[in-house]
Design an enzyme around this catalytic site. Sequence first.
Site, PDB file in Angstrom:
ATOM      1  N   ASP A 184      -7.610  40.543  80.371  1.00  0.00           N
ATOM      2  CA  ASP A 184      -6.876  41.472  81.227  1.00  0.00           C
ATOM      3  C   ASP A 184      -7.882  42.353  81.977  1.00  0.00           C
ATOM      4  OD1 ASP A 184      -4.722  42.872  82.271  1.00  0.00           O
ATOM      5  OD2 ASP A 184      -4.565  44.221  80.561  1.00  0.00           O
ATOM      6  N   GLU A 206      -9.923  42.356  87.361  1.00  0.00           N
ATOM      7  CA  GLU A 206      -9.969  42.286  88.852  1.00  0.00           C
ATOM      8  C   GLU A 206     -11.364  42.610  89.379  1.00  0.00           C
ATOM      9  OE1 GLU A 206      -7.570  43.895  87.044  1.00  0.00           O
ATOM     10  OE2 GLU A 206      -6.303  42.122  87.230  1.00  0.00           O
ATOM     11  N   ASP A 230       1.631  43.374  85.706  1.00  0.00           N
ATOM     12  CA  ASP A 230       2.559  44.441  85.305  1.00  0.00           C
ATOM     13  C   ASP A 230       3.794  44.522  86.190  1.00  0.00           C
ATOM     14  OD1 ASP A 230       0.724  44.869  83.388  1.00  0.00           O
ATOM     15  OD2 ASP A 230      -0.126  46.684  84.280  1.00  0.00           O
TER      16      ASP A 230
HETATM   17  C1  GLC Z   1      -2.469  46.174  81.546  1.00  0.00           C
HETATM   18  C2  GLC Z   1      -1.884  44.784  81.334  1.00  0.00           C
HETATM   19  C3  GLC Z   1      -0.780  44.856  80.325  1.00  0.00           C
HETATM   20  C4  GLC Z   1      -1.321  45.445  79.032  1.00  0.00           C
HETATM   21  C5  GLC Z   1      -1.928  46.816  79.273  1.00  0.00           C
HETATM   22  C6  GLC Z   1      -2.615  47.371  78.037  1.00  0.00           C
HETATM   23  O1  GLC Z   1      -1.556  47.015  82.119  1.00  0.00           O
HETATM   24  O2  GLC Z   1      -1.463  44.216  82.533  1.00  0.00           O
HETATM   25  O3  GLC Z   1      -0.217  43.590  80.117  1.00  0.00           O
HETATM   26  O4  GLC Z   1      -0.311  45.531  78.076  1.00  0.00           O
HETATM   27  O5  GLC Z   1      -2.897  46.715  80.304  1.00  0.00           O
HETATM   28  O6  GLC Z   1      -3.612  46.518  77.607  1.00  0.00           O
END
Ligand code: GLC
Length: 795
Positions: free
Chosen positions: A407, A410, A481
């Site tokens: 995650d 980017e 998200d």
């Molecule tokens: C980001 C991710 C989400 C995750 C959060 C905490 O917002 O996109 O899926 O739960 O981070 O790690």
Amino acid sequence: MFGKIQNYNLKENKLEITFEHNTAFIEIISASIINFFAPLKQANHSSTAIEDIKLQETKFEVKKDDFKLTICTEKLKLNVFDNFKVDIYDIDGNILCEDYRGERAPFVKRGVTPKSLELALKEGHKFNSELGEYKFNVLKKLDDNTFFYGFGEKTGHLNKKGYHYKMWNTDSAAPHVESFEMLYKSIPFFITLKDSKAFGVFLDNTFESHFDMGKENSNYYSFGAVDGNLDYYFIYGPSVKEVIKNYTYLTGRTPLPQLWTLGYQQCRWSYTPEERLMEVAKNFRERDIPCDTLYLDIDYMDGYRVFTWDRDKFNNPKNTLAQLKENGFKVVTIIDPGVKKDKGYKIYDEGIENNYFATDKDGVPYINEVWPGASLYPDFTNSKVRSWWGDNQKIIADYGVSGIWNDMNEPASFKGPLPDDVMFDNDGNKISHKEAHNVYGHYMSKATYEGLKKHTNKRPFVVTRACYAGTQKYSTVWTGDNQSLWEHLRMSLPMLMNLGLSGFAFCGTDVGGFGFDCTPELLSRWIQVGTFTPLFRNHSSIFTRDQEPWAFDKKTEDICRKYIKLRYKLIPYFYDLFWKEQSDGLPIIRPLLVHYEKDLNTYEVNDEFLCGDSILVAPIVEQGKTSRMVYLPEGNDWIDYWTKEYFSGGQFIIKKAPLDLCPVYIKAGSMLPNYPVQNYIGEKIIDELTLNIYLSKNDKSINYVHYQDDGESFDYKNGAYNLYNIEVSKAADSIKLKIDQTKNDYKNHYKGFDFNLFTDLKPSSILANSKPIKFTLSDDTISFNVKNVSEVIIK
Ligand code: GLC
């Protein structure tokens, strides 16, 4: 920019064209794939997406006259003019793609003054980028009856005509709406469909790039980038299927996943402490809701330090994961790229010692902020860093973790964007953030994939948020998200369909929505969509209320159970699709037009999709709706999955859909393999396969190939798999079934088959290898079981 054509020189498949001011190249990759290249930044191609370009042997001719160069392949004719203007025709002389020669003429915007702009910005209005300063911009003529698809996970509708998109991987927590030009992924690839003929364009440039699909003016569309080479591929079809096949021939295909990854997955930010995780697991089993995977989000770590565990929350992670494994659960953990700046923390120390982090322009490790506070960014463009990161996966895998969720890659940064001059090593050929940004997530996924492969020797399960074209070789993707909004359920369909068209066969959204509070009705409808989505993962944010199948009421729980169980029945169908995808590149979720491009009604269907080629899903995506119009495409007949009602294609019908019913239609003339429902994949030894056969009133025969292997290792690459060919042929008053195992190199085999034939034939006898067998007849279904049989006659 280029000027007049001076001369040309042909070396093997590559044509070097000298223009007055610049040199350009045209390379014939195959009769259908042509690369256009101008070394505006560096002399040679440098591609992240295409790792191994395989030129296909193909005949072509080059001719020159006073005005142009003409190149003819077996499929295409290209005319190249001064200024590197190019027109492309099919071999019958029909124009496919024509460069635009007119003046640019943006549609009028009135009334903007410096003062009004200042005020609007003060109120928080946002303006989309248009008419930017690009290093190059290729303009193509746009005709009325043109449709555009692809670009990965962009918001908005299926057809991208009339919009402007930007490729710049962006973490955005604001509700994703159709005016967004960019999100987490950059897939600079689109498909053009016009008059039932398709071609694709892949701009292989990792800098910020822009695609104006007729927004500026509906007479032309354009693509350009702020820096880098002009480097694009024209990818001919003429079918959309062929375009996808050719595009994934270049950028790679999604490898066969482990079977369990196709089961239901439950996620939440965050299932901690350990007791909560175990409670969730227990609920699934006690409530008889199948589930294969539980996720651990950032809070399982010690102070968000990647590759660590918070021992207060997880006293003995190995033990916990082993207990879950006993009960059939796999655990996937999140790993973000940001490494906490913390002397004495192994990963940070190793990274500093070996110069593994991205630096500022003076070579000092660059620091921004993410979850752990001050953090550094591993430089994944460096292969040494990738193998270090890959080896670190062992730390996590040794605890018994089965997959990694990447995650924030980017990369996300809380203290403003990374400056343009943050530097990346790129294996000694240094590049700045401007060039590295869009491929950061790609290289992180590659590192994770390779590390997991090395240390587990199983097919790696990696999920990533950011990526570039080609990341499908390494990772599954989800659309980041989203929120628990009906609008986001609606939009997830075109998003996933376009991801599929862009090479990402294994994709999904956060079922139920990540941000905001879900409702029982929304969860019910979203689970119905998730059932037919390759990645079936329910995920919600820490700031929202519970969203597990039982979080609301009995009715919602029952609906979730019903659909999750349906998903488990369909597991072999999904697996067969993934098997086939490896050779044809076709995604699991497909817009209708992929199979029905002769039917213009399919070109803008946003709220229906095909799951493989046999299942049409027309979900309810609006609150309070209990019926909807369904378009059944022309070219096939369709059978209502629930009622077995038969419909001819090419018509709109109204389907009643109370909350527990998702309209689903099976293509007449298809076969769906089914497994028995299991609590988790591997719970039962499956030695009999069920085959549901949906006969068509018109077609005479159906052929289906079913694939079987161990579901986890790479042994299939060495041929350790079985293939079953099942053929059904229909005569006036009988049906013949042939079962043929055409490949036989995996040790486990089915001992028998359960057949369910949906037909109006009322047989008096069924002969299996010439001997009569028992069968049942109920409604329109003939059911029977056979063992060690190669031929069945029903009459
Ligand atoms: C980001 C991710 C989400 C995750 C959060 C905490 O917002 O996109 O899926 O739960 O981070 O790690």
